[in-house]
Scaffold this motif. Structure first.
Motif, PDB file in Angstrom:
ATOM      1  N   TYR A  76       0.838  -1.197   0.000  1.00 49.25           N
ATOM      2  CA  TYR A  76       0.000   0.000   0.000  1.00 49.25           C
ATOM      3  C   TYR A  76       0.873   1.247   0.000  1.00 49.25           C
ATOM      4  N   GLY A  77       0.333   2.320  -0.532  1.00 43.88           N
ATOM      5  CA  GLY A  77       1.000   3.608  -0.437  1.00 43.88           C
ATOM      6  C   GLY A  77       1.959   3.874  -1.572  1.00 43.88           C
ATOM      7  N   ASN A  78       3.007   4.618  -1.283  1.00 45.43           N
ATOM      8  CA  ASN A  78       4.011   5.015  -2.257  1.00 45.43           C
ATOM      9  C   ASN A  78       4.743   3.771  -2.770  1.00 45.43           C
ATOM     10  N   GLN A  79       4.714   3.562  -4.080  1.00 50.85           N
ATOM     11  CA  GLN A  79       5.313   2.370  -4.676  1.00 50.85           C
ATOM     12  C   GLN A  79       6.659   2.633  -5.336  1.00 50.85           C
ATOM     13  N   ASP A  80       7.196   3.844  -5.172  1.00 48.49           N
ATOM     14  CA  ASP A  80       8.485   4.176  -5.777  1.00 48.49           C
ATOM     15  C   ASP A  80       9.599   3.309  -5.209  1.00 48.49           C
ATOM     16  N   ALA A  81      10.625   3.143  -6.017  1.00 54.13           N
ATOM     17  CA  ALA A  81      11.804   2.407  -5.562  1.00 54.13           C
ATOM     18  C   ALA A  81      12.486   3.183  -4.437  1.00 54.13           C
ATOM     19  N   ILE A  82      13.167   2.464  -3.579  1.00 55.45           N
ATOM     20  CA  ILE A  82      13.902   3.078  -2.474  1.00 55.45           C
ATOM     21  C   ILE A  82      15.345   3.274  -2.921  1.00 55.45           C
ATOM     22  N   GLU A  83      15.863   4.481  -2.708  1.00 56.60           N
ATOM     23  CA  GLU A  83      17.258   4.740  -3.028  1.00 56.60           C
ATOM     24  C   GLU A  83      18.092   4.552  -1.768  1.00 56.60           C
ATOM     25  N   PHE A  84      19.021   3.604  -1.832  1.00 58.95           N
ATOM     26  CA  PHE A  84      19.894   3.332  -0.703  1.00 58.95           C
ATOM     27  C   PHE A  84      21.223   4.032  -0.920  1.00 58.95           C
TER      28      PHE A  84
END
Length: 114
Positions: A76-84
């Motif tokens: 659910y929610g923001n589906q953007d990729a996570i930048e590590f």
């Protein structure tokens, strides 16, 4: 209203939730692949989809392919990729350096007193 909405209202940008009680073993496999996919920069919804497909391709017994074992998890929610970031924050390096200095100082004083 769902628990996912409550987390969203509380400021959590995205969650992975289960629709029902799930098997610990299958969920552990799914989430391990999910987090590996996230680390590779895959958007959250696709990371979960790929984890589910990977699980289905790896099951040994046909009954483990039943949706009970893999379909309960939803994103659910923001589906953007996570930048590590691969870089350590400066404060971590400073605190580590001070800690190392302190340990060496204590060890030096303990060994010289004997």
């Amino acid at each position: 209203m769902s628990l996912a909405h409550a987390f969203t209202y509380a400021g959590v940008p995205s969650t992975v939730m289960s629709l029902w009680q799930v098997s610990d073993a299958s969920t552990a496999d799914l989430l391990t692949d999910f987090y590996k996919n996230l680390k590779d920069g895959v958007p959250k919804d696709f990371a979960l989809q790929q984890a589910k497909l990977s699980y289905l391709n790896s099951v040994r017994a046909p009954e483990q392919a039943h949706p009970f074992f893999w379909a309960a998890l939803l994103s659910y929610g923001n589906q953007d990729a996570i930048e590590f970031s691969n870089r350590l924050p400066t404060w971590v390096l400073v605190v580590s350096g001070i800690g190392l200095f302190f340990v060496l100082f204590v060890l030096t004083n303990v060994t010289t007193r004997k």
